[in-house]
Design an enzyme around this catalytic site. Structure first.
Site, PDB file in Angstrom:
ATOM      1  N   VAL A  14       0.818  -1.204   0.000  1.00  0.00           N
ATOM      2  CA  VAL A  14       0.000   0.000   0.000  1.00  0.00           C
ATOM      3  C   VAL A  14       0.855   1.258   0.000  1.00  0.00           C
ATOM      4  O   VAL A  14       0.539   2.238  -0.660  1.00  0.00           O
ATOM      5  CB  VAL A  14      -0.931  -0.003   1.218  1.00  0.00           C
ATOM      6  CG1 VAL A  14      -1.653   1.306   1.313  1.00  0.00           C
ATOM      7  CG2 VAL A  14      -1.904  -1.136   1.096  1.00  0.00           C
ATOM      8  N   ASP A  15       1.986   1.191   0.725  1.00  0.00           N
ATOM      9  CA  ASP A  15       2.808   2.404   0.736  1.00  0.00           C
ATOM     10  C   ASP A  15       3.477   2.638  -0.618  1.00  0.00           C
ATOM     11  O   ASP A  15       4.154   3.620  -0.823  1.00  0.00           O
ATOM     12  CB  ASP A  15       3.826   2.396   1.893  1.00  0.00           C
ATOM     13  CG  ASP A  15       4.514   1.047   2.057  1.00  0.00           C
ATOM     14  OD1 ASP A  15       4.379   0.214   1.144  1.00  0.00           O
ATOM     15  OD2 ASP A  15       5.181   0.836   3.087  1.00  0.00           O
ATOM     16  N   ASP A  16       3.283   1.728  -1.558  1.00  0.00           N
ATOM     17  CA  ASP A  16       3.804   1.928  -2.910  1.00  0.00           C
ATOM     18  C   ASP A  16       2.745   2.458  -3.861  1.00  0.00           C
ATOM     19  O   ASP A  16       3.015   2.660  -5.040  1.00  0.00           O
ATOM     20  CB  ASP A  16       4.312   0.612  -3.498  1.00  0.00           C
ATOM     21  CG  ASP A  16       5.555   0.133  -2.791  1.00  0.00           C
ATOM     22  OD1 ASP A  16       6.253   0.983  -2.208  1.00  0.00           O
ATOM     23  OD2 ASP A  16       5.812  -1.074  -2.823  1.00  0.00           O
TER      24      ASP A  16
END
Ligand code: ATP
Ligand code: MG
EC number: 6.2.1.1
Length: 690
Positions: free
Chosen positions: A559-561
């Site tokens: 998700v942080d990507d």
């Protein structure tokens, strides 16, 4: 929704197509025109498969959802239990609002996973069956063990450990390369109820010390050195440094049992601390080849494994015995359509979860013949994997996209000069597999004959969560398809609301499954905060995911990507796959950067095929590729040439570092020592303005 879809899909002919260059499957009718990316298993394959149709999958999946206790206890009954579990097959609380998170399966059941992997198979008449084919780093160096021989070696080590004071519940750190002694060590610990913590033998002394300090083992098992490709690595020197460091922190390890790997070095060249260091070969042979099993509760810990650390401080993921046993055995069997005649090779190292669940436990619980490879897949050349496949008649080959992409860069001749006739199922794990890499794997490696099981799962999940069942489903290149039995994936939005149908968002799981991890070692609070608090009521995977109109799941990366460009949420995986489609692009990694207008912009690191020169024209055609594939909104703002990408030792791209390079925060690169090759960072910095 997918269930409804399956009903219509099952009307379709299941005759496979060899997919042409254009990848169009000749399906006749409906779906073909909408979606020419469906690839059906052949009639022959489905005909012999354990799960041979979508309907059969649906029935089993439905039962696993309606009656998880019945579904899993039926399967568990096929294993050996000294004493059956209590009335309650499982109990769970996955909702932080209702109290502490807890998951228990088969509580009160008394068993031993080593017994189920070895003794049970030997008693069933598999004693003379090959358990391990070991292939050394150098061509022509190999060995093998039958199930009986493996059992004997495991017992000898188990007896040694017991004799030296290792008891049920004690931690043992294993820092070994892919010698047979690595699975032997894991099984020996399991036999006596000790908790193993395997540390990948590529980690630095610092990383090893950090893990030793966290779990305080009585014993560490290692070897003096190993050869990997052309290089010799002195593991004992790394262990010495780690043990020095940890004793300064008050954790001293009593015994360092060292395997003398004469293929890589000599005893004379190995530094030695009398009193602490013991040569494996000098002591083990004195011990009896049988060893009584320590019977444990299903919920007693089996192992600790620190996650690879591509994000933040490593977490000690704790798995227990009973549920993990049932789950790894069952996922292995169905996702690879395992048959007793198969020869199975997983290229993962036992230092990762894949090597725990799918080199050691899952396959051996099924009595499978497993190939263990010590070396590097491109040594002496890029054909080594297929050489091994032919040598041992490997029928199931399980690997990672990073390996597929690196072999794809070389001439197909390295593949095609080998027969590969024995192959029937291929597998992928670790990252989303780019559709173009999927196709190369399918068409070139598998001769358009072998279904690919693209298995989505995590250290935390213990076993496969979303995976094709190769005989049941038509596949879509790059999709992990559908959930495994007993698994209920859900996609939620930012607020944690479940979204139905075609959508994208955060991938969570509802309800527990037997293989789930039970805590983070020594930090239950971090367990709850990281995985159960972000979206109350669910296990949060940390991955982004979308579900298409047919119900197929597509992992889009962490998700942080996920990058938000002018309000469009774009998974890094999508842009990377578009770039990799370009004929001159070997690999790509995409990160978000701050952008005045769009909020975030797209910054792409691109590795070209061997020998292709950098040019403005090429830059433009790469951008065009993304525009055409995804849309103008996803066009990279910047292409940064990358001779190599920073990768963890398990082959995953470390985007944390790329983000810093992209935003030119070069003083804040953080710890780069865990990279497989830290020098790529300098190369990237040097090319920042090219
Ligand atoms: P860390 O959690 O320490 O940062 P990690 O997440 O890379 O490391 P693993 O547990 O080995 O450690 O990997 C699980 C992750 O790998 C998943 O969360 C997902 O991002 C990715 N992954 C694994 N298999 C697949 C797959 N088949 N398709 C897409 N992504 C996958
Ligand atoms: Mg992770």
């Amino acid at each position: 929704n997918y269930l409804r879809h399956v009903e219509s899909m099952s009307q379709l002919p299941s005759g496979a197509g060899k997919i042409s260059q254009l990848n169009a499957v000749v399906l006749g009718e409906s779906l073909a025109s909408e979606d020419n990316d469906l690839i059906f298993p052949s009639k022959e394959f489905s005909g012999q498969a354990l799960i041979s149709s979508p309907q059969q999958y649906m029935e089993m999946h439905k039962r696993s959802m309606d009656d998880p206790a019945g579904f899993w206890s039926d399967i568990a009954s096929e294993f050996y239990w000294k004493q059956k579990w209590g009335d309650q097959v499982f109990s769970e609380n996955l909702d932080v609002r209702k109290g502490p998170i807890s998951i228990e399966w088969f509580k009160g059941g008394i068993t031993n996973i080593c017994y189920n992997c070895l003794d049970k198979n030997v008693e069933a008449g598999l004693g003379d069956k090959t358990a391990i084919y070991w292939e050394g780093n150098e061509l022509g160096v190999d060995a093998s063990l039958t199930y009986s021989e493996l059992l004997q070696q495991v017992c000898q080590l188990a007896n040694y450990l017991k004799d030296n004071g290792v008891k049920k519940g004690d931690a043992v750190v294993i820092y070994l390369p892919m010698l047979m002694e690595l699975p032997i060590a894991m099984l020996a610990c399991a036999r006596i109820g000790a908790v193993h913590s395997v540390v990948f033998a590529g980690f630095s002394a610092d990383s090893l010390a950090q893990r030793i300090i966290d779990c305080k083992p009585k014993v560490i098992l290692t070897c003096n050195a190993v050869k990997r490709g052309p290089k010799t690595i002195n593991l004992k020197a790394i262990v010495d440094a780690a043990l020095d460091q940890s004793s300064k922190d008050g954790v001293s390890v009593g015994i360092c049992l060292t395997y003398d790997n004469s293929l890589a070095t000599t005893r004379e060249n190995t530094k030695w601390l009398n009193g602490r260091d013991v040569w494996w070969q000098d002591v083990i042979s004195q011990y009896p080849t049988s060893c009584e099993v320590e019977w444990v509760d299903a919920e007693d810990p089996l192992f600790l494994l620190y996650t690879s650390g591509s994000t933040g401080k490593p977490k000690g993921v704790l798995h227990t015995t009973g549920g993990y046993m049932i789950y790894t055995a069952t996922t292995f069997k169905y996702a690879f359509d395992y048959k007793s005649t198969d020869v199975y090779w997983c290229t993962a190292d036992c230092g990762w979860i894949t090597g725990h669940s799918y080199v050691t436990y899952g396959p051996m619980l099924n009595g499978a013949t497993v190939v263990v490879f010590e070396g590097a897949p491109n040594y002496p050349d890029s054909g080594r994997c297929w050489d091994i496949v032919d040598k041992y008649k490997v029928s199931i080959f399980y690997t990672a996209p990073t390996l597929v992409r690196s072999l794809m860069r070389d001439d197909d001749m390295y593949v095609t000069r080998h027969s590969r006739k024995s192959l029937r199922v291929l597998g992928s794990v670790g990252e989303p597999i780019n559709p173009s890499a999927w196709r190369w794997f399918f068409n070139v490696v598998g001769d358009s004959r072998c279904p690919i099981s693209d298995t989505w799962w995590q250290t935390e999940t213990g076993g496969f969560m979303i995976t094709p069942l190769p005989g049941a489903w038509p596949q879509k290149p790059g999709s992990a398809t559908f959930p495994f039995f007993g698994v209920q994936p859900v996609i939620v939005d930012e607020k944690g609301i479940e979204i139905e149908g075609e959508c994208s968002g955060y991938l969570c799981v509802k309800g527990s499954w037997p293989g789930a991890f039970r805590t983070l070692f020594g930090d239950h609070e971090r367990y709850e905060t990281t995985y159960f608090k972000p979206f109350a009521g669910y296990y949060f995977s940390g991955d982004g995911c979308s579900r298409d109109k047919d119900g197929y799941y597509w992992l889009t990366g962490r998700v942080d990507d996920v990058i938000n460009v002018s309000g469009h949420r774009i998974g890094t995986a999508e842009v990377e796959s578009a770039l990799v489609l370009h004929p001159q692009c070997a690999e790509a990694a995409v990160v978000g950067i701050e952008h005045e207008v769009k909020g975030q912009g797209i910054y792409a690191f691109v590795t070209l095929l061997e020998g292709v020169p950098y040019s403005e024209e090429l830059r433009k055609s790469l951008v065009l590729m993304v525009r055409n594939q995804i849309g103008a909104f996803a066009a990279p703002d910047r292409i940064h040439w990358a001779p190599g990408l920073p990768k963890t030792r398990s082959g995953k791209i470390m985007r944390r570092i790329l983000r810093k390079i992209a935003s030119r925060q070069l003083e804040e690169l953080g710890d780069i020592s865990t990279l497989a090759d830290p020098s790529v960072v300098d190369q990237l910095i040097a090319l920042a303005d090219v």
